[in-house]
Design a protein around this motif. Structure first.
Motif, PDB file in Angstrom:
ATOM      1  N   PRO A 168       0.823  -1.217   0.000  1.00 43.55           N
ATOM      2  CA  PRO A 168       0.000   0.000   0.000  1.00 43.55           C
ATOM      3  C   PRO A 168       0.853   1.261   0.000  1.00 43.55           C
ATOM      4  CG  PRO A 168       0.182  -0.829   2.222  1.00 43.55           C
ATOM      5  CD  PRO A 168       0.920  -1.814   1.349  1.00 43.55           C
ATOM      6  N   HIS A 169       0.245   2.331  -0.438  1.00 43.80           N
ATOM      7  CA  HIS A 169       0.784   3.664  -0.179  1.00 43.80           C
ATOM      8  C   HIS A 169       0.027   4.191   1.026  1.00 43.80           C
ATOM      9  CE1 HIS A 169       2.350   7.693  -0.666  1.00 43.80           C
ATOM     10  NE2 HIS A 169       1.112   8.166  -0.666  1.00 43.80           N
ATOM     11  N   VAL A 178      -4.028   6.121   6.355  1.00 50.52           N
ATOM     12  CA  VAL A 178      -4.862   5.488   5.343  1.00 50.52           C
ATOM     13  C   VAL A 178      -3.965   4.741   4.369  1.00 50.52           C
ATOM     14  CG1 VAL A 178      -6.708   5.807   3.662  1.00 50.52           C
ATOM     15  CG2 VAL A 178      -6.433   7.455   5.534  1.00 50.52           C
ATOM     16  N   ALA A 179      -4.240   3.444   4.201  1.00 52.44           N
ATOM     17  CA  ALA A 179      -3.492   2.595   3.274  1.00 52.44           C
ATOM     18  C   ALA A 179      -4.275   2.460   1.972  1.00 52.44           C
ATOM     19  CB  ALA A 179      -3.252   1.217   3.891  1.00 52.44           C
ATOM     20  N   PHE A 180      -3.636   2.831   0.857  1.00 53.53           N
ATOM     21  CA  PHE A 180      -4.259   2.743  -0.459  1.00 53.53           C
ATOM     22  C   PHE A 180      -3.674   1.546  -1.205  1.00 53.53           C
ATOM     23  CE2 PHE A 180      -4.881   7.061   0.840  1.00 53.53           C
ATOM     24  CZ  PHE A 180      -6.119   7.419   0.323  1.00 53.53           C
ATOM     25  N   LEU A 181      -4.556   0.646  -1.649  1.00 50.49           N
ATOM     26  CA  LEU A 181      -4.142  -0.558  -2.364  1.00 50.49           C
ATOM     27  C   LEU A 181      -4.921  -0.666  -3.673  1.00 50.49           C
ATOM     28  CD1 LEU A 181      -4.915  -1.461   0.891  1.00 50.49           C
ATOM     29  CD2 LEU A 181      -3.305  -3.235   0.224  1.00 50.49           C
ATOM     30  N   ALA A 210      -8.261   1.359   5.325  1.00 50.40           N
ATOM     31  CA  ALA A 210      -7.863   0.717   4.073  1.00 50.40           C
ATOM     32  C   ALA A 210      -8.815   1.107   2.944  1.00 50.40           C
ATOM     33  CB  ALA A 210      -7.829  -0.800   4.221  1.00 50.40           C
ATOM     34  N   VAL A 211      -8.243   1.639   1.861  1.00 46.28           N
ATOM     35  CA  VAL A 211      -8.984   1.989   0.652  1.00 46.28           C
ATOM     36  C   VAL A 211      -8.463   1.101  -0.470  1.00 46.28           C
ATOM     37  CG1 VAL A 211      -9.502   3.797  -1.025  1.00 46.28           C
ATOM     38  CG2 VAL A 211      -9.297   4.367   1.408  1.00 46.28           C
ATOM     39  N   VAL A 212      -9.357   0.325  -1.085  1.00 52.19           N
ATOM     40  CA  VAL A 212      -8.972  -0.615  -2.138  1.00 52.19           C
ATOM     41  C   VAL A 212      -9.605  -0.176  -3.450  1.00 52.19           C
ATOM     42  CG1 VAL A 212      -8.921  -3.017  -2.882  1.00 52.19           C
ATOM     43  CG2 VAL A 212      -8.903  -2.471  -0.435  1.00 52.19           C
ATOM     44  N   TYR A 213      -8.758  -0.007  -4.467  1.00 52.17           N
ATOM     45  CA  TYR A 213      -9.231   0.381  -5.800  1.00 52.17           C
ATOM     46  C   TYR A 213      -9.033  -0.812  -6.734  1.00 52.17           C
ATOM     47  CZ  TYR A 213     -10.361   3.731  -9.521  1.00 52.17           C
ATOM     48  OH  TYR A 213     -10.973   4.398 -10.545  1.00 52.17           O
ATOM     49  N   VAL A 221     -13.113   1.205   2.393  1.00 54.88           N
ATOM     50  CA  VAL A 221     -13.634   1.667   1.112  1.00 54.88           C
ATOM     51  C   VAL A 221     -13.168   0.690   0.039  1.00 54.88           C
ATOM     52  CG1 VAL A 221     -13.731   3.552  -0.571  1.00 54.88           C
ATOM     53  CG2 VAL A 221     -13.476   4.076   1.864  1.00 54.88           C
ATOM     54  N   VAL A 222     -14.105   0.221  -0.783  1.00 55.58           N
ATOM     55  CA  VAL A 222     -13.784  -0.654  -1.912  1.00 55.58           C
ATOM     56  C   VAL A 222     -14.475  -0.080  -3.141  1.00 55.58           C
ATOM     57  CG1 VAL A 222     -13.906  -2.974  -2.881  1.00 55.58           C
ATOM     58  CG2 VAL A 222     -13.667  -2.677  -0.404  1.00 55.58           C
ATOM     59  N   VAL A 223     -13.694   0.380  -4.101  1.00 59.40           N
ATOM     60  CA  VAL A 223     -14.268   0.970  -5.310  1.00 59.40           C
ATOM     61  C   VAL A 223     -13.558   0.407  -6.525  1.00 59.40           C
ATOM     62  CG1 VAL A 223     -14.927   3.120  -4.154  1.00 59.40           C
ATOM     63  CG2 VAL A 223     -12.683   2.935  -5.274  1.00 59.40           C
ATOM     64  N   GLY A 224     -14.105   0.694  -7.705  1.00 58.20           N
ATOM     65  CA  GLY A 224     -13.444   0.230  -8.906  1.00 58.20           C
ATOM     66  C   GLY A 224     -13.981   0.870 -10.157  1.00 58.20           C
TER      67      GLY A 224
END
Length: 565
Positions: free
Chosen positions: A175-176, A185-188, A236-239, A268-271
């Motif tokens: 993650p960033h 906040v971890a962005f993956l 955790a935010v997952v794209y 958060v889970v988005v795409g």
């Protein structure tokens, strides 16, 4: 502070995929080009105790969008929404490189292969608009092979735009981490769509540069990365790069992965990838958005766009909002809407949650996701009694030639239902397989009952938006038997897919849908069948034809076996 404790401040993040998590010492050499690792950024919160994330969809700078590279403030007024957030993220659907060779993409259809790339100035445009993080886990990151992907990651480091979803081996899932006040906040990111080529660049391997994959068992590494972030008390935010092109309703795989990620601790889970907007709602305490659409794009055929803003505190997501926009045909940027147009777009965005099964309030579960199930049975005495209106003496097919099907399907609210229909025994297994594909793809069926529930009256069945098969009746206005009388035709969502003839539209409730565009790139509408949609292609695989291709009239609801001679 209350809620989640914060750890690893100012430390490079890593992923607990297999063993422990260690931080590199200051004496270690920097990573080689293309070997992406986790990173940490510190910023000041816009609001005490909370962090706001702004999320946009697919971005590239092909065609008219290339003009933005030469224009100061290229993204225009949408940048105000991005900058208003503490962190903004989009999906970068293009390598940033002028080197490398086109990847063969031999696993993709020969007539549907695209290669994109852009200059580093694209990252300046995004950064100037307030974009802090981009996902590069998509089906174009490897368009120019490992060289192009390596250049992309290097350009991100040079231009100060964090990139996630690519690296060497496990590092692709790193993650960033952004520190906003006392919150981390971890962005993956990961790619869930079909691989386009056989090279490693489409799925990171040990020691090999590639993109993070969430296909099949590869999703375990992404789930583990989310669990690791949660264990470190990080939001955790997952794209994800996921979904079926031009379809807003989520597939079964999307729904299951969203649930697994929420259970693992994702907030958060988005795409994106489908090129159309999908529904947004809640899976427990997690915000899930199934489709962010296009954001910076080279055409406006799928013009609906916007920014999803999610507010989080130490306990997770607490709210969300939508800023609607439309893709400009002049330069491909998203232009925010105002007034009545904005109100209509927000209402449409809210309505798109219908077929997702997502909850409307925090803390509620997503609708159940049972596996597809079907049965094929002979017509017994009890069923024959039920069918006394739809089958009678003189019908061209005896009851012994028919089969009763029970099949799982999604309704318009995204809930799993068990429906039934009768078809000829020759097609029974094929039809159950087709509806299994529709279920897995999330294509909604309003209802599926025997026409006898409507007195075998085709008009009543259509008016009820009923998907049905066998009915011993004549062709409308003719003396010849309909293919329904042989159990070799099915009508799907008749209201959204009416029978349009000169001077008549059946059912009457279908008038609102009689003139809608039905080409493959037409705007997605719930239950509507377009050329190239799965109901058309799936039935074509078993040799059936779609009435939407007829010349003198258009029976958009109708799929049928080749006519008997």
């Amino acid at each position: 502070m209350e809620g989640r404790a914060r750890h690893l401040a100012g430390v490079v993040a890593c992923v607990l995929v297999a063993s422990g998590c260690t931080s590199p010492s200051p004496a270690e050499e920097p990573p080689p080009p293309g070997a992406a690792t986790g990173s940490t950024t510190t910023t000041s919160p816009k609001r005490s105790g909370q962090v706001t994330i702004a999320l946009g969809g697919d971005v590239h700078f092909e065609g008219v969008a290339d003009r933005l590279l030469e224009r100061p403030g290229g993204l225009g007024s949408i940048a105000r929404t991005l900058r208003a957030a503490d962190v903004a993220m989009v999906n970068l659907e293009t390598p940033v490189t002028q080197r490398g060779r086109r990847d063969p993409k031999e696993l993709e259809n020969a007539g549907d292969r695209y290669w994109f790339r852009t200059r580093p100035a694209a990252l300046d445009v995004l950064a100037d608009a307030g974009v802090d993080v981009v996902s590069v886990a998509n089906n174009h990151a490897g368009d120019y092979g490992a060289t192009g992907l390596q250049d992309t990651l290097a350009a991100g480091r040079e231009r100060g735009v964090a990139m996630v979803g690519a690296g060497r081996g496990e590092a692709a899932y790193a993650p960033h981490v952004v520190e906003v006040g006392e919150l981390e906040v971890a962005f993956l990111a990961a790619d869930m769509v079909q691989r386009e080529g056989s090279s490693d660049v489409w799925t990171a391997r040990p020691g090999r540069l590639g993109t993070a994959s969430a296909r099949g068992s590869n999703a375990d590494a992404l789930v583990a990365a989310v669990e690791a972030a949660s264990a470190r008390d990080q939001l955790a935010v997952v794209y994800l790069h996921w979904g079926r092109e031009y379809q807003s309703c989520p597939t079964q795989s999307q729904r299951l992965l969203a649930r697994d990620l929420a259970d693992a601790g994702a907030d958060v889970v988005v795409g994106s990838h489908s090129h159309v907007l999908g529904g947004t709602g809640w899976v427990g305490d997690a915000v899930v958005g199934y489709g962010l659409g296009n954001f910076v794009w080279y055409h406006d055929r799928q013009a609906a766009s916007g920014v999803l803003s999610v507010t989080l505190d130490s306990g997770g997501a607490v709210g969300k909002s939508w800023t609607p926009a439309r893709i400009s045909p002049d330069d491909g940027r998203p232009v925010p809407l105002a007034g009545a147009s904005r109100a209509r777009a927000v209402a449409d965005w809210r309505d798109r949650r219908r077929c997702t099964g997502l909850a409307g309030e925090r803390g509620q579960a997503q609708a159940d996701d049972p596996a597809y199930a079907s049965t094929v049975s002979r017509v017994d005495a009890d069923l024959a009694d039920r069918m006394r209106r739809s089958h009678r003496p003189g019908c061209p097919v005896p009851l012994r030639e028919l089969r009763h099907l029970r099949m799982t399907h999604r309704d318009f609210d995204g809930r799993a239902r068990t429906g039934e229909m009768v078809v000829h025994r020759r097609w029974a297994d094929d039809v159950t397989e087709v509806f299994g594909r529709l279920y897995d793809a999330g294509f909604p069926i309003a209802r599926m009952r025997l026409v006898d529930d409507y007195r075998a009256d085709d008009d009543l069945s259509m008016a009820a938006n009923n998907t049905s098969g066998f009915n011993c009746r004549r062709v409308a206005g003719q003396t010849s038997w309909s293919q329904h009388a042989y159990g070799e035709a099915i009508d799907i969502n008749p209201v959204q897919n009416p029978y349009v003839r000169p001077g008549s539209i059946d059912p009457p409730a279908g008038r609102a849908y009689a003139g809608v565009r039905r080409d493959r790139s037409a705007p997605d509408r719930l239950g509507v069948i377009r050329a190239g949609d799965l109901p058309v292609t799936a039935f074509a695989r078993i040799g059936w034809e779609w009435g939407g291709y007829w010349e003198s009239s258009k029976d958009y609801q109708h799929v049928a076996a080749p006519r008997r001679r």
